[in-house]
Write a protein that holds these residues in place. Structure first.
Motif, PDB file in Angstrom:
ATOM      1  N   SER A  29      -6.599  11.146  -4.128  1.00  0.00           N
ATOM      2  CA  SER A  29      -7.175  11.889  -3.148  1.00  0.00           C
ATOM      3  C   SER A  29      -8.571  11.292  -2.651  1.00  0.00           C
ATOM      4  O   SER A  29      -9.322  11.644  -1.427  1.00  0.00           O
ATOM      5  CB  SER A  29      -7.620  13.172  -3.351  1.00  0.00           C
ATOM      6  OG  SER A  29      -8.486  13.343  -4.434  1.00  0.00           O
ATOM      7  N   ASN A  30      -9.050  10.313  -3.202  1.00  0.00           N
ATOM      8  CA  ASN A  30     -10.357   9.609  -3.055  1.00  0.00           C
ATOM      9  C   ASN A  30     -11.455  10.671  -3.152  1.00  0.00           C
ATOM     10  O   ASN A  30     -12.586  10.383  -2.316  1.00  0.00           O
ATOM     11  CB  ASN A  30     -10.278   9.052  -1.370  1.00  0.00           C
ATOM     12  CG  ASN A  30      -9.427   7.742  -1.522  1.00  0.00           C
ATOM     13  OD1 ASN A  30      -9.394   7.049  -2.477  1.00  0.00           O
ATOM     14  ND2 ASN A  30      -8.452   7.603  -0.512  1.00  0.00           N
ATOM     15  N   LYS A  31     -11.135  11.407  -3.945  1.00  0.00           N
ATOM     16  CA  LYS A  31     -12.376  12.591  -4.105  1.00  0.00           C
ATOM     17  C   LYS A  31     -13.367  12.200  -5.104  1.00  0.00           C
ATOM     18  O   LYS A  31     -12.861  11.975  -6.370  1.00  0.00           O
ATOM     19  CB  LYS A  31     -11.574  14.105  -4.350  1.00  0.00           C
ATOM     20  CG  LYS A  31     -12.841  14.994  -4.469  1.00  0.00           C
ATOM     21  CD  LYS A  31     -11.905  16.547  -5.383  1.00  0.00           C
ATOM     22  CE  LYS A  31     -11.656  17.195  -4.290  1.00  0.00           C
ATOM     23  NZ  LYS A  31     -11.132  18.385  -5.049  1.00  0.00           N
ATOM     24  N   LEU A  32     -14.698  12.117  -5.073  1.00  0.00           N
ATOM     25  CA  LEU A  32     -15.395  11.985  -6.140  1.00  0.00           C
ATOM     26  C   LEU A  32     -15.565  13.490  -6.689  1.00  0.00           C
ATOM     27  O   LEU A  32     -16.197  14.444  -6.200  1.00  0.00           O
ATOM     28  CB  LEU A  32     -16.743  11.496  -5.483  1.00  0.00           C
ATOM     29  CG  LEU A  32     -17.923  10.944  -6.698  1.00  0.00           C
ATOM     30  CD1 LEU A  32     -18.852  10.046  -5.813  1.00  0.00           C
ATOM     31  CD2 LEU A  32     -18.987  11.992  -7.191  1.00  0.00           C
ATOM     32  N   ILE A  33     -15.365  13.431  -8.075  1.00  0.00           N
ATOM     33  CA  ILE A  33     -15.562  14.560  -8.967  1.00  0.00           C
ATOM     34  C   ILE A  33     -16.658  14.812  -9.974  1.00  0.00           C
ATOM     35  O   ILE A  33     -16.741  15.820 -10.235  1.00  0.00           O
ATOM     36  CB  ILE A  33     -14.136  14.858  -9.690  1.00  0.00           C
ATOM     37  CG1 ILE A  33     -13.520  13.928 -10.693  1.00  0.00           C
ATOM     38  CG2 ILE A  33     -13.068  14.968  -8.607  1.00  0.00           C
ATOM     39  CD1 ILE A  33     -12.599  14.346 -11.215  1.00  0.00           C
ATOM     40  N   ALA A  34     -16.926  13.625 -10.254  1.00  0.00           N
ATOM     41  CA  ALA A  34     -18.341  13.857 -11.280  1.00  0.00           C
ATOM     42  C   ALA A  34     -19.061  12.500 -10.747  1.00  0.00           C
ATOM     43  O   ALA A  34     -18.617  11.367 -11.054  1.00  0.00           O
ATOM     44  CB  ALA A  34     -17.858  13.860 -12.353  1.00  0.00           C
ATOM     45  N   GLY A  35     -20.358  12.794 -10.640  1.00  0.00           N
ATOM     46  CA  GLY A  35     -21.387  11.632 -10.582  1.00  0.00           C
ATOM     47  C   GLY A  35     -22.584  11.784 -11.467  1.00  0.00           C
ATOM     48  O   GLY A  35     -22.577  12.670 -12.352  1.00  0.00           O
ATOM     49  N   CYS A  36     -23.288  10.702 -11.586  1.00  0.00           N
ATOM     50  CA  CYS A  36     -24.401  10.652 -12.373  1.00  0.00           C
ATOM     51  C   CYS A  36     -25.488  10.109 -11.731  1.00  0.00           C
ATOM     52  O   CYS A  36     -25.659   9.882 -10.459  1.00  0.00           O
ATOM     53  CB  CYS A  36     -24.099   9.714 -13.836  1.00  0.00           C
ATOM     54  SG  CYS A  36     -24.060   8.042 -13.324  1.00  0.00           S
ATOM     55  N   LYS A  37     -26.716  10.047 -12.479  1.00  0.00           N
ATOM     56  CA  LYS A  37     -27.729   9.442 -11.729  1.00  0.00           C
ATOM     57  C   LYS A  37     -27.826   8.246 -11.297  1.00  0.00           C
ATOM     58  O   LYS A  37     -28.750   7.911 -10.210  1.00  0.00           O
ATOM     59  CB  LYS A  37     -29.155   9.754 -12.693  1.00  0.00           C
ATOM     60  CG  LYS A  37     -29.187   8.762 -14.020  1.00  0.00           C
ATOM     61  CD  LYS A  37     -30.389   9.002 -14.912  1.00  0.00           C
ATOM     62  CE  LYS A  37     -30.585   8.353 -16.103  1.00  0.00           C
ATOM     63  NZ  LYS A  37     -31.675   8.729 -16.811  1.00  0.00           N
ATOM     64  N   ASN A  38     -26.989   7.362 -11.510  1.00  0.00           N
ATOM     65  CA  ASN A  38     -26.827   5.800 -11.064  1.00  0.00           C
ATOM     66  C   ASN A  38     -25.692   5.634 -10.120  1.00  0.00           C
ATOM     67  O   ASN A  38     -25.400   4.574  -9.785  1.00  0.00           O
ATOM     68  CB  ASN A  38     -26.847   5.114 -12.194  1.00  0.00           C
ATOM     69  CG  ASN A  38     -28.289   4.922 -12.808  1.00  0.00           C
ATOM     70  OD1 ASN A  38     -29.142   5.270 -12.357  1.00  0.00           O
ATOM     71  ND2 ASN A  38     -28.103   4.622 -14.242  1.00  0.00           N
ATOM     72  N   THR A  39     -25.141   6.906  -9.617  1.00  0.00           N
ATOM     73  CA  THR A  39     -23.971   6.825  -8.805  1.00  0.00           C
ATOM     74  C   THR A  39     -24.086   6.114  -7.428  1.00  0.00           C
ATOM     75  O   THR A  39     -25.486   6.512  -6.691  1.00  0.00           O
ATOM     76  CB  THR A  39     -23.235   8.318  -8.578  1.00  0.00           C
ATOM     77  OG1 THR A  39     -22.754   8.512  -9.680  1.00  0.00           O
ATOM     78  CG2 THR A  39     -21.971   8.032  -7.376  1.00  0.00           C
ATOM     79  N   VAL A  40     -23.370   5.268  -6.979  1.00  0.00           N
ATOM     80  CA  VAL A  40     -23.279   4.683  -5.647  1.00  0.00           C
ATOM     81  C   VAL A  40     -22.232   5.084  -4.816  1.00  0.00           C
ATOM     82  O   VAL A  40     -20.945   4.559  -5.437  1.00  0.00           O
ATOM     83  CB  VAL A  40     -23.720   3.162  -5.578  1.00  0.00           C
ATOM     84  CG1 VAL A  40     -23.402   2.616  -4.048  1.00  0.00           C
ATOM     85  CG2 VAL A  40     -24.967   2.765  -6.436  1.00  0.00           C
ATOM     86  N   ILE A  41     -21.956   6.266  -3.957  1.00  0.00           N
ATOM     87  CA  ILE A  41     -20.863   6.455  -3.281  1.00  0.00           C
ATOM     88  C   ILE A  41     -20.138   5.319  -2.732  1.00  0.00           C
ATOM     89  O   ILE A  41     -20.386   4.812  -1.643  1.00  0.00           O
ATOM     90  CB  ILE A  41     -21.285   7.704  -2.667  1.00  0.00           C
ATOM     91  CG1 ILE A  41     -21.792   8.787  -3.254  1.00  0.00           C
ATOM     92  CG2 ILE A  41     -19.777   8.259  -1.967  1.00  0.00           C
ATOM     93  CD1 ILE A  41     -22.215  10.069  -2.297  1.00  0.00           C
TER      94      ILE A  41
END
Length: 200
Positions: free
Chosen positions: A163-175
């Motif tokens: 789905s190209n869905k970002l489901i969990a990120g963190c403090k260093n995430t680059v979308i």
């Protein structure tokens, strides 16, 4: 049995010895016990409710007795895994997810001081808010052979591939540019996040 929310919010609790007479640990029995640093699940415990150690920020060690018929902490992974389903139901700061885990449960790492996580190849599903409130989380990597999730372009995030869905990120995430949806609570409790850029 240890009932549901029996020790909920007991921040002064630093250790506990669960006797071999206990067969059941209720839902969120030790939730928000921030002073608890280690836990050993005896062989007698054959039923564990949802999120027994939810938001136990000080927890660094989880061990399941080797003779437990229902749960294990295989390969010294510092987690509770349900044997029959290979589901990781509770983790902590020092958890290393074993390669044969199939499912990561809802809120499995919520509030832990986990700093990095590697999602193995055979993980098929990840529960809601599995990594929420992980304020120290700086690195999220998915095994490149995993067909359900990825961390494309070194994004430090968990993306559902289909789905190209970002489901969990963190403090260093680059979308990544290929992400089309940011899921509910994807950055919930990510206190270390300082900036984010969302493409037009």
């Amino acid at each position: 049995s240890i009932g549901a929310i029996a020790f909920h919010g007991c921040t002064g609790l630093t250790s506990i010895d669960i006797p071999s007479s206990v067969t059941s640990i209720g839902t969120r029995a030790f939730a928000n016990c921030s002073g608890l640093t280690s836990i050993t699940i005896p062989a007698s415990v054959i039923n564990i409710g949802d999120n027994p150690f939810d938001n136990c920020s000080g927890l660094t060690s989880i061990t399941v007795d080797a003779n437990n018929p229902v749960y294990d902490s295989r390969n010294n992974c510092n987690a509770i895994i349900e044997k029959a389903t290979h589901k990781l139901i509770s983790g902590c700061q020092n958890t290393i997810i074993p390669s044969n885990v199939r499912t990561i449960g809802t809120l499995a790492f919520n509030g832990s001081k986990l700093t990095s996580v590697v999602i193995p190849q055979y993980v098929l599903s990840i529960g809601y808010q599995a990594f929420s409130n992980c304020s120290e989380l700086a690195s999220i990597v998915v095994d490149s052979a995993n067909t359900h999730f990825d961390s494309r372009e070194g994004c430090n995030a968990l993306v559902e591939t289909s789905s190209n869905k970002l489901i969990a990120g963190c403090k260093n995430t680059v979308i990544p540019n290929s992400v089309t949806v940011i899921g509910n609570d994807a950055f919930f409790g990510c206190k270390g996040l300082k900036s984010i850029s969302i493409r037009s």
